[in-house]
Each structure stands twice: as C-alpha cells, then as structure tokens.
Write a protein that holds these residues in place. Structure first.
Motif, short mmCIF file in Angstrom:
data_model
loop_
_atom_site.label_atom_id
_atom_site.label_comp_id
_atom_site.label_asym_id
_atom_site.label_seq_id
_atom_site.Cartn_x
_atom_site.Cartn_y
_atom_site.Cartn_z
N ARG A 68 -7.56 4.71 8.25
CA ARG A 68 -8.95 5.15 8.39
C ARG A 68 -9.48 4.57 9.68
N GLY A 69 -9.57 5.40 10.69
CA GLY A 69 -10.01 4.90 11.98
C GLY A 69 -9.05 3.85 12.52
N GLU A 70 -9.56 2.67 12.79
CA GLU A 70 -8.76 1.61 13.41
C GLU A 70 -8.05 0.72 12.40
N VAL A 71 -8.28 0.95 11.10
CA VAL A 71 -7.64 0.12 10.09
C VAL A 71 -6.70 0.94 9.23
N ALA A 72 -5.77 0.25 8.60
CA ALA A 72 -4.80 0.92 7.73
C ALA A 72 -4.50 0.04 6.53
N TYR A 73 -3.92 0.67 5.52
CA TYR A 73 -3.62 -0.02 4.26
C TYR A 73 -2.25 0.44 3.80
N THR A 74 -1.39 -0.52 3.53
CA THR A 74 -0.03 -0.22 3.08
C THR A 74 0.23 -0.92 1.75
N MET A 75 0.77 -0.19 0.79
CA MET A 75 1.21 -0.78 -0.48
C MET A 75 2.70 -0.54 -0.64
N LEU A 76 3.40 -1.58 -1.08
CA LEU A 76 4.83 -1.50 -1.30
C LEU A 76 5.17 -2.02 -2.68
N ASP A 77 5.91 -1.23 -3.45
CA ASP A 77 6.46 -1.69 -4.72
C ASP A 77 7.89 -2.16 -4.47
N VAL A 78 8.20 -3.38 -4.90
CA VAL A 78 9.51 -3.98 -4.61
C VAL A 78 10.21 -4.37 -5.91
N GLU A 79 11.53 -4.45 -5.84
CA GLU A 79 12.33 -4.67 -7.05
C GLU A 79 12.56 -6.13 -7.38
N GLU A 80 12.01 -7.02 -6.55
CA GLU A 80 12.00 -8.45 -6.86
C GLU A 80 10.61 -8.98 -6.53
N ALA A 81 10.19 -9.98 -7.27
CA ALA A 81 8.87 -10.56 -7.02
C ALA A 81 8.79 -11.09 -5.59
N PRO A 82 7.76 -10.76 -4.86
CA PRO A 82 7.65 -11.24 -3.47
C PRO A 82 7.47 -12.75 -3.42
N THR A 83 8.17 -13.38 -2.50
CA THR A 83 8.09 -14.83 -2.36
C THR A 83 7.00 -15.20 -1.36
N GLU A 84 6.58 -16.44 -1.43
CA GLU A 84 5.58 -16.93 -0.47
C GLU A 84 6.13 -16.86 0.95
N GLU A 85 7.45 -17.04 1.09
CA GLU A 85 8.06 -16.97 2.41
C GLU A 85 7.89 -15.59 3.04
N ALA A 96 -8.61 5.87 1.11
CA ALA A 96 -8.26 6.07 -0.29
C ALA A 96 -6.75 5.94 -0.45
N CYS A 97 -6.33 5.29 -1.54
CA CYS A 97 -4.91 5.05 -1.76
C CYS A 97 -4.67 4.82 -3.25
N ASP A 98 -3.69 5.53 -3.82
CA ASP A 98 -3.45 5.41 -5.26
C ASP A 98 -1.96 5.50 -5.54
N MET A 99 -1.40 4.41 -6.06
CA MET A 99 0.00 4.39 -6.47
C MET A 99 0.12 4.17 -7.98
N GLY A 100 -0.98 4.38 -8.68
CA GLY A 100 -0.94 4.22 -10.13
C GLY A 100 -0.69 2.77 -10.53
N ILE A 101 -0.10 2.59 -11.72
CA ILE A 101 0.21 1.25 -12.23
C ILE A 101 1.62 0.88 -11.82
N CYS A 102 1.79 -0.31 -11.29
CA CYS A 102 3.11 -0.75 -10.82
C CYS A 102 4.03 -1.04 -12.00
N THR A 103 5.21 -0.43 -11.96
CA THR A 103 6.21 -0.66 -13.01
C THR A 103 7.39 -1.48 -12.49
N LYS A 104 7.36 -1.84 -11.23
CA LYS A 104 8.43 -2.63 -10.63
C LYS A 104 8.09 -4.12 -10.73
N ALA A 105 8.96 -4.95 -10.18
CA ALA A 105 8.77 -6.40 -10.28
C ALA A 105 7.59 -6.88 -9.46
N GLY A 106 7.31 -6.19 -8.37
CA GLY A 106 6.21 -6.65 -7.52
C GLY A 106 5.54 -5.55 -6.76
N ARG A 107 4.29 -5.79 -6.38
CA ARG A 107 3.53 -4.89 -5.51
C ARG A 107 2.78 -5.73 -4.50
#
Length: 388
Positions: free
Chosen positions: A352-369, A307-318
């Motif tokens: 959760r067990g052997e897997v994990a989930y990370t969310m990051l809110d960033v101040e610039e839109a994430p690039t494909e790079e 379970a993971c909840d960061m609400g609605i993103c207000t930054k440039a990217g998530r």
C-alpha cells in the motif's frame, strides 16, 4: 493474554466479544491493542509493545498514521458501521433546510405565554413556509458507505439523484440504486443540483473543495450539506454566499466559531454517528478487526497497511513482516528461512503505497535467531511472530 486499552468509552456490546484471552487494561503502556474514538494520539509516544489501533468510527485524523506504519502498528477503522445513522441525519438536514422547522420551533418557544398561540401561529406560519424535496435534484459527492445510503434514500423520497465518485468501488456500485445518475465531472453536480451533500475523506485534494470557485458554478439558492468534515468547505466563502443569496442554507454537523449562530447556517453538534446502534456497530467491528489481527495476523479495514487475509494458521508458525515496498524483499525473507532449513508452506505479500506487509506460514516454529535476522534486513520496520 492480550492487553487492550480503551482511550474512550467503547460500547459494551463490542467489548463483550473479546474472549478470555483478552484483558482490558487502564495502563496504555502495557497495551498491545488500543481502541479509540475521538481521543488524540498525535502527541503520545507509542507503547513499545503496541501492535494495533482500532478506531471505532470512520475518521482517523486523531491518529498518527505514518508514525504507526513506521512502527509496524496497524490502524483499523470501521467503515460503514455508522453509515445508517449518518444517512438518517443527512436526510433530516435536507428536510430542516427545505422547511424552516427550526425557526418555527423557536417561534413557538418565544410565544409560549401567548394565550391565543394557536391563532397567532396561523398568522405566523407563513414566515416559516418552505418547499418539498420531492422532485428536487440532489448531488451526492462521494459514493462510499454513507454516500450510497444517502443516494438510495433520496431516490426512495422521489428526488432526482446525481452521484459523483471517481473511485467508486465495485461493492458500492452494486449497492447503488440504478436510478442514480452517475456523473464523471463534479461540475455537473454543481450546475444541476438543488441540494449538494458531500461524503469524501479529508485529503489535501479535498480540503476546502466547497469554496467560492465551486459555489460560483452552482445554482442560485443551492442548499449545501456537510456531514463529512468541516474542513471540506471553505466556510468563510460559504458565509459570503449565504449573504448574497447564492447559497440558501448550509447544514453542517461540525460546530465552530465560523458558522455557529450565523444566519442561514443550520449547525448540528456532531450527532451523525451518535446513535446507540452506530456506537454498537462500530464497537463490534473494531473488536472483530482487532481480534482477527492479533490472533491470525489478518488485516481488514486498515488505513495504513494493505488488506491481507490468510485465514487461521494450521502450520507450526506464522510470521508477519512490516517493511518498505521495495524490490527483492521476498527473496531476502525466504533466504533467511532457507539458511535454517525451514520450509515456507504458504505466504502472501501485499503493498500500500510505500509500505508492504508479508505473512509467511512455516513448518517449524520460528526461532528468535531468524526473527533477529529478518529485523536486520534493510527496509524492515518490524517482525511479529503471530504463531510459533
């Protein structure tokens, strides 16, 4: 536009909650989200763009959970949405087992040509007499959403109720009637209860738990109710116990060749969640979970990710990252953004067990790079741009 495929009919009351940003498609290969009830997904190849599967119900044995986890596909279910419907049928099952209502109805059908059926019934009814459930002891194994409701309803019917669940959640504990005796050893239920109903998930540790050994510890004439999964009971052992009289009745919601038509078995055609209200509740919850995840990356009621909840993103990217639950992953993720001078304003990491989930809110839109660099980190299953 998010594309959603329904592998089974899903109640319209749920589907209508999708906004104009969603499209229901018959093409499963194009789907980013799949809504499913009983259709098996084990043999299918997961669509490349699939992000989430929502099961409109509690059981997920028709979905390949590990395979989905390894592909970064979140699988949701809808715990509690059908709990009341199942609870009511469990109570009905107890009443059917206590008094031979089914046998009496069949007698009436067979005697329908008897002109003096009312008089005949007065003579025949002694063959269908039973007992009342008031004052009897009920053991509830598993105090989740359904088990708690069954226990509370039985208390209201003046039964003496015993509950067993080594993993009792805080929410369940708050919801459980204080009149329920909480036992810490399941064998206490076996030894004391006149009725035993099971409400646990099917795991290696619970498969066949109602077997000859367990039954031998129960009271003579015990009534067993199984509205969770048929494989929780070793039904061959149950039939032997019915023949010997150790078990008086076995009530199951799962018809199969082992129990169908067998003496002492009351087998219902899997009607537990088959109410309009349950199907509506499951559909609404499944759609809500799907939308919150697709739009915000939030995970609620997943069975293969935390379970993971960061609400609605207000930054440039998530950015959402699915990865193995191993050391130093957060440092590596942060470094990739740092190399590009992009600040991480907020983040969360859950496992959760052997897997994990990370969310990051960033101040610039994430690039494909950056996304490619994150995907290249050993142990990462998938990287998803939620916003940006």
């Amino acid at each position: 536009m998010y594309k959603i495929n329904c592998m089974n009919p899903i109640a319209q009351v749920g589907l209508q909650n999708f906004s104009s940003e969603y499209e229901i498609t018959a093409d499963v290969e194009a789907a980013e989200g799949i809504l499913v009830r009983s259709a098996s997904m084990h043999e299918m190849e997961l669509p490349k763009g699939l992000l989430a599967v929502a099961r409109a119900g509690a059981g997920v044995n028709n979905i390949p959970l590990e395979k989905c986890a390894e592909h970064g596909v979140v699988v949701f279910n809808t715990p509690g949405a059908n709990a009341n419907g199942v609870k009511e049928l469990v109570i009905a099952g107890m009443l059917l087992a206590a008094r031979d209502v089914v046998g009496g109805i069949e007698w009436v059908k067979a005697a329908k040509e008897d002109a003096d059926i009312a008089k005949s019934a007065e003579k025949a009814k002694k063959n269908f007499a039973g007992t009342e459930i008031k004052g009897k002891k009920l053991g509830v194994i598993g105090l989740g959403a359904i088990g708690v409701k069954v226990a509370n309803a039985a208390v209201a019917l003046d039964m003496e109720v015993y509950g067993y669940d080594p993993y009792l959640s805080v929410n369940a504990a708050w919801s459980l009637s204080r009149a329920v005796h909480h036992v810490t050893n399941v064998e206490d239920i076996y030894a004391q209860c006149d009725y035993i109903t099971i409400h646990v998930p099917l795991l290696d540790s619970t498969r066949g738990m109602l077997n000859a050994d367990a039954i031998s510890k129960m009271k003579d004439g015990v009534i067993l109710l199984n509205f969770a999964r048929d494989l929780l009971a070793n039904e061959a052992d149950v039939l032997e116990a019915l023949k010997s009289g150790k078990v008086a009745r076995y009530v199951s919601d799962f018809p199969n060749p082992t129990t169908a038509g067998q003496k002492g078995c009351i087998v219902i055609p899997h009607l537990g969640a088959s109410t309009e209200e349950s199907e509506d509740n499951c559909a609404v919850m499944a759609v809500e979970e799907m939308m919150d995840y697709l739009e915000n990356g939030n995970i609620r009621n997943s069975v293969n990710y935390p379970a993971c909840d960061m609400g609605i993103c207000t930054k440039a990217g998530r950015v959402a990252i699915f990865h193995k639950n191993i050391a130093n992953m957060i440092t590596k993720f942060a470094a990739k953004f740092g190399e590009k001078g992009i600040n991480i304003s907020d983040m969360t990491n859950k496992s959760r067990g052997e897997v994990a989930y990370t969310m990051l809110d960033v101040e610039e839109a994430p690039t494909e790079e950056i996304i490619r660099a994150l995907e290249a980190i050993q142990g990462v299953f998938r990287v998803r741009i939620v916003k940006g």
